[in-house]
Design a protein around this motif. Structure first.
Motif, PDB file in Angstrom:
ATOM      1  N   ILE A  12      13.799  -1.306   0.919  1.00  0.00           N
ATOM      2  CA  ILE A  12      12.479  -0.872   1.394  1.00  0.00           C
ATOM      3  C   ILE A  12      12.552   0.153   2.526  1.00  0.00           C
ATOM      4  N   PRO A  13      13.320  -0.088   3.604  1.00  0.00           N
ATOM      5  CA  PRO A  13      13.357   0.922   4.674  1.00  0.00           C
ATOM      6  C   PRO A  13      13.819   2.292   4.182  1.00  0.00           C
ATOM      7  N   LEU A  53      11.466   4.712   6.471  1.00  0.00           N
ATOM      8  CA  LEU A  53      10.827   4.209   7.677  1.00  0.00           C
ATOM      9  C   LEU A  53      11.489   4.747   8.938  1.00  0.00           C
ATOM     10  N   ALA A  54      12.767   5.079   8.861  1.00  0.00           N
ATOM     11  CA  ALA A  54      13.416   5.714  10.013  1.00  0.00           C
ATOM     12  C   ALA A  54      12.752   7.067  10.289  1.00  0.00           C
ATOM     13  N   GLY A  55      12.428   7.793   9.223  1.00  0.00           N
ATOM     14  CA  GLY A  55      11.743   9.072   9.373  1.00  0.00           C
ATOM     15  C   GLY A  55      10.333   8.919   9.910  1.00  0.00           C
ATOM     16  N   ALA A 103       0.827  -1.209   0.000  1.00  0.00           N
ATOM     17  CA  ALA A 103       0.000   0.000   0.000  1.00  0.00           C
ATOM     18  C   ALA A 103       0.860   1.258   0.000  1.00  0.00           C
ATOM     19  N   CYS A 104       1.960   1.237   0.738  1.00  0.00           N
ATOM     20  CA  CYS A 104       2.850   2.406   0.764  1.00  0.00           C
ATOM     21  C   CYS A 104       3.421   2.690  -0.621  1.00  0.00           C
ATOM     22  N   ASP A 107       4.113   0.040  13.025  1.00  0.00           N
ATOM     23  CA  ASP A 107       3.726   1.426  13.299  1.00  0.00           C
ATOM     24  C   ASP A 107       4.348   2.391  12.295  1.00  0.00           C
ATOM     25  N   ALA A 108       5.610   2.131  11.929  1.00  0.00           N
ATOM     26  CA  ALA A 108       6.272   3.008  10.956  1.00  0.00           C
ATOM     27  C   ALA A 108       5.606   2.908   9.594  1.00  0.00           C
TER      28      ALA A 108
END
Length: 514
Positions: free
Chosen positions: A68-69, A74-76, A19-20, A235-236
């Protein structure tokens, strides 16, 4: 009645990744999750009051090898991965310890404390395994087109001179045989097999050797824990999806996917809400998606192939133990609680345990390992307390007599196994919760309690997952795409099935817009 550009069925990490990527490309997308919260196998819950435990996945390895991260930042979005080093410690009942560090040299030194011959054998084993892992890594990352396969296999053969044929023979066999040939004794065979079993693959499965070779991946890339538990990844992804304009809806189980004329027309929920759409990604068990939700169901050879896709009776069973201290291993060293702690003393124990579980029996000797991630993450337990996640990787999905009748015995035997290696452990316990296969099946809607839906056999990996004809995430139904742990390239916390399904959809519908 509503209309959406794309619907993702299933809010596990692969569905959220898909979805992202769709939202990132400007598509209108909604994720429908049957449970009351997203994550699937990447959830962390307070199963003992005040203590938060992962409900399945603990250590994240593959996703940290992918783009992907970084691509989804995803860190952000709040994801903080902490390295687990040593990534594994073998805690033998006789008091011996072998520590498997990110550094192969440090690992070899640890093995040499007990046997220099064994240390040399492990070093040689990793020298063979590393070229294998580097060869298959792009496929695991979802980045290797078929045209690159001959080149990579040629490079592998050159790297393994003068014995590439021996390596091919190893690859076609089970990791039971591989470890007996390549390593000297259970000093290393047992803990390596425990980590291989962590993938849900039995020691006698033909083609399973890759899961023992995968030991090299931990040396190359490390093993990682998401701060806050596996939920940190979920959550990320939810944060990123919402920031990109996508929507997540929980408590929204899907009743059917309407495709009356060979093309997707709508998704209907169990509350009879109709969502008109021309594109759907299913991030769930492919058997359920294609043979139950899809209307009309898949037919012909594709139906036959999906029906024949295999999943055995061996799965994982968990015991969550809240304690007032870490397991008191005698002569422990700092870091011994950072990663997986193996309590498998003999490779034979895993072999016989797997066979017993396939036959619906509880093994006489329980293969067991622990994670104590509260040692590196103070968000999981109250101050001065810890979480001990105990997992049996060779538990029967269906057990003679039923799990309710065997649950208490299983828990007690798990606790006794740790007590034998850490005297005083039972006195430290302040709470216990179980997550046995019957509970996993009910909570996760996982048929047979299989979080990866299908066995990770050699003929059910990569372009053959879930089947050869469906291995490119596309289906004969126009607008219907497959994702989830039951699709290629592999299961586990990878995210690559989600990304690949989204990219396939985007490639097929380049002119779509919000």
């Amino acid at each position: 009645m509503t209309a959406r550009g794309a619907v993702v069925v299933g809010g596990g990490h692969n569905g959220l990744v898909a979805a992202c990527y769709l939202a990132r490309a400007g598509r209108d997308v909604v994720v429908l999750e049957a449970s009351d919260r997203p994550g699937g196998g990447s959830r962390t819950e307070e199963t003992v009051p005040g203590f938060r435990f992962d409900m399945h996945s603990v250590a994240h390895n593959i996703i940290n090898m992918t783009v992907i991260p970084r691509q989804l930042d995803l860190a952000g979005a709040g994801l903080d991965y902490q390295e687990m080093d040593p990534f594994s410690v073998a805690v033998f009942a006789d008091g011996r310890r072998v520590r498997f560090h990110r550094s192969i040299e440090a690992t070899v030194e640890s093995i040499a404390e007990h046997s220099r011959d064994e240390a040399r054998a492990y070093s040689d084993f990793m020298a063979k395994a590393i070229p294998v892992i580097r060869t298959i890594l792009p496929a695991v990352q979802g980045e290797m087109p078929w045209r690159d396969v001959p080149t990579r296999l040629g490079a592998l053969a050159r790297a393994l001179r003068p014995s590439p044929t021996a390596t091919i023979s190893d690859a076609l066999g089970p990791y039971d045989s591989l470890l007996r040939r390549r390593l000297r004794s259970d000093l290393t065979r047992a803990p390596v097999s425990a980590f291989a079993a962590h993938a849900g693959v039995g020691p006698s499965m033909p083609g399973g050797a890759v899961y023992a070779w995968w030991q090299a991946a931990y040396h190359l890339f490390g093993q990682w824990h998401a701060r806050g538990g596996a939920q940190g990844l979920t959550d990320a992804l939810v944060t990123r999806l919402e920031a990109l304009g996508g929507e997540l809806r929980c408590n929204a189980p899907v009743a059917r996917i309407d495709a009356p004329d060979g093309r997707v027309r709508a998704v209907i929920t169990e509350t009879d809400e109709r969502i008109d759409t021309s594109t759907v990604i299913t991030a769930m068990d492919p058997k359920v998606a294609l043979l139950q939700l899809l209307q009309p169901p898949l037919a012909g050879d594709d139906r036959t192939d999906v029906t024949a896709a295999r999943r055995g009776n061996v799965v994982q069973a968990l015991v969550h133990v809240a304690t007032d201290r870490l397991p008191p291993y005698p002569n422990a060293r700092p870091g011994d609680w950072n990663g997986l702690q193996s309590f498998v003393d003999r490779l034979d124990d895993l072999v016989t345990g797997w066979a017993a579980s396939e036959a619906r029996h509880l093994p006489d000797t329980l293969p067991l390992y622990a994670f104590t991630t509260s040692a590196i993450d103070d968000t999981l337990a109250p101050g001065g307390h810890h979480t001990v996640y105990l997992a049996c990787p060779a538990a029967p999905s269906r057990i003679r007599g039923g799990w309710p009748a065997r649950r208490e015995e299983f828990v007690e035997r798990c606790l006794e196994t740790v007590e034998d290696r850490a005297p005083g452990f039972k006195a430290s316990i302040v709470g216990v919760a179980t997550h046995t296969p019957d509970e996993m099946e009910r909570a996760g809607r996982w048929p047979g309690a299989h979080p990866m839906y299908l066995d990770l056999a050699l003929d059910q990996l990569g372009p053959f997952r879930p089947t050869r004809r469906l291995g490119r995430h596309r289906t004969p139904v126009q607008g219907l795409y497959l994702s989830g742990a039951g699709t290629g390239p592999t299961g586990g916390i990878a995210g690559t099935p989600g990304r690949a399904a989204a990219l396939a959809l985007l490639a097929d519908t380049p002119t779509s817009n919000r």
